[in-house]
Design an enzyme around this catalytic site. Sequence first.
Site, short mmCIF file in Angstrom:
data_model
loop_
_atom_site.label_atom_id
_atom_site.label_comp_id
_atom_site.label_asym_id
_atom_site.label_seq_id
_atom_site.Cartn_x
_atom_site.Cartn_y
_atom_site.Cartn_z
N GLU A 174 0.55 -1.34 0.41
CA GLU A 174 0.02 0.09 0.05
C GLU A 174 0.45 1.04 -0.56
OE1 GLU A 174 -3.09 0.04 2.71
OE2 GLU A 174 -4.05 -1.69 1.77
N GLU A 293 -5.52 -8.55 -0.17
CA GLU A 293 -6.41 -7.97 0.89
C GLU A 293 -7.88 -7.76 0.30
OE1 GLU A 293 -4.87 -4.93 2.98
OE2 GLU A 293 -2.74 -5.62 3.04
O1 LIG Z 1 -8.85 3.29 4.27
N1 LIG Z 1 -8.06 3.01 5.28
O2 LIG Z 1 -7.79 3.61 5.73
C1 LIG Z 1 -7.34 2.70 5.55
C2 LIG Z 1 -6.00 1.81 6.62
C3 LIG Z 1 -5.21 0.86 6.73
C4 LIG Z 1 -5.20 0.04 6.41
O3 LIG Z 1 -3.90 -1.13 5.67
C5 LIG Z 1 -4.14 -2.49 5.50
O4 LIG Z 1 -5.23 -2.88 6.23
C6 LIG Z 1 -4.57 -3.62 7.17
C7 LIG Z 1 -4.51 -4.32 7.84
O5 LIG Z 1 -5.19 -5.75 6.73
C8 LIG Z 1 -2.80 -3.90 6.59
O6 LIG Z 1 -2.05 -3.81 7.41
C9 LIG Z 1 -3.33 -3.21 5.55
O7 LIG Z 1 -2.56 -3.07 4.18
C10 LIG Z 1 -6.28 -0.12 4.29
C11 LIG Z 1 -6.77 1.16 4.33
#
Ligand SMILES: O=[N+]([O-])c1ccc(O[C@@H]2O[C@@H](CO)[C@H](O)[C@H]2O)cc1
Length: 507
Positions: A174, A293
């Site tokens: 990400e 994910e």
């Molecule tokens: O939209 N958001 O605010 C947001 C915040 C965090 C986020 O993290 C992702 O999701 C987390 C949990 O699976 C993983 O460690 C990461 O890759 C994914 C999306």
Amino acid sequence: MTQRATVLLHPDFRVGQIDRRVFGSFVEHLGRAVYTGIYEPGHETADEHGFRRDVADLTRELGVTMARYPGGNFVSNYNWEDGVGPVEERKPFIDLAWRTIEPNTIGTDEFLQWAEREGIEPMMAVNLGTRGVAAAAALVEYCNGEAGSRWADLRIANGREKPYGVRLWCLGNEMDGPWQIGHKTADEYGKLAAEAGKAMKLVDPTIELVACGSSSMQMDTFGEWERTVLEHTWDVVDHISMHAYYEELDGDRASFLGSGTAMDRFIRRVVSSADAVGARRRSDKAITISFDEWNVWYLQSRFVGEKNLPLQKDAPRIIEDVYSALDAVVVGDLLVTLLNHADRVPVACLAQLVNVIAPIMTEPDGPAWRQPTFHPFAATARLARGTALDLRVTAPTVTTKQHGDVPLVTAAATLDGTEGAVFLVNRSAEPVEVDLSHPGVALTLARGVQVTADHEAAVEGPDHAARTIAEHVAEVDAPVTAAEPGRTTLTLAPESWLALPTTVTRA
Ligand SMILES: O=[N+]([O-])c1ccc(O[C@@H]2O[C@@H](CO)[C@H](O)[C@H]2O)cc1
């Protein structure tokens, strides 16, 4: 009047072969996924390595084929070298993603050996947040190198002679997200990913690489991010990642039940973005998707407000979402979408495996149990084999706030020789009659698994989960109401997901 839908099935109409890696999951150093999740020495079921047998057994029952590690956001500030070698010499550090003291008790070797013992293919991520080309190449050498070079020899000195042969690698995580440690622009990331990937493939040319796509379709940079990153990385990467989490917001059940359609559109858009880059380059390469994910996550409604995490240690309870039977219906529907894109989505990870937005929960020193979302995943992983069929579904639509018009019925079907499975979802609050049309084909529908949605909020703990499962997940006979040559009519229960084993023979 009863709503009707039609599903046309023919064994010659195919989407593509189902890659078993589509039934992957995800183990991040986050909350209690690792510590007191997969690993808890001293637990009554712990094996000689300290890993919980009860969790490993549920993981097998879930049918997980692959697991991504060690993050997630965690990886973007992780020094993999801190997690290898004698455990007593490893130093704790502050994981900045989740503001947790990471003890480094579990690292690359422990995870890879657990995966190997459990028959799960590992998918590793390298840190492209705070680190770069050299550390990424060194980790590939540590995992996959033969004796006779520095990092491979370190692995051997650490007690593992045979290379692990890790095939799938994520180039960071990400990197488009402002929350990411070492967040980058698409140009910055694309250039770094191309160079890191080049070096990693020079270490081991047999690996497959995943470039970071967008963290969600809602990111402002969505589309342009994919284009820019793939322009930089086209020659070196094999897949682009997608991440998506869905949740019921403000009681908007129709939109939530339509999540599978949102996922479908997201996949089509990423495929289009990748193919547009290929077209401009006059390239025949088909970049595929690693949907590494996906899940239901009460991210906006619960997690975002709790984002200012205090610094914690000892595997804190974070992001331990509790799931309802409605969530399970949506998870089943998301799997239908993934199967319908089998030709372009060979890899996917239900995020995550244990405790953190997970189908499996544990109590430290206590039991491990299934959440309702466990069941549609387990049944799909068990039944969906061979080829995904290209169905023609005609269904009434409903206009939703979040996704506009979405069909009220979705379906997928798979076929392996003469054995197959049909997956059907009714998103409507009323029963729906489905005419399954199979001209020239004799179809038998066996007893399968049904999940019906609930209307209660889920409550933490094994008892509520067990009760929800007992009331809403059932083995059922195929709900056939009429059958004639080439046509079988079924009635789908309101807000339900159904998986039926089939045999298909040409009449
Ligand atoms: O939209 N958001 O605010 C947001 C915040 C965090 C986020 O993290 C992702 O999701 C987390 C949990 O699976 C993983 O460690 C990461 O890759 C994914 C999306």
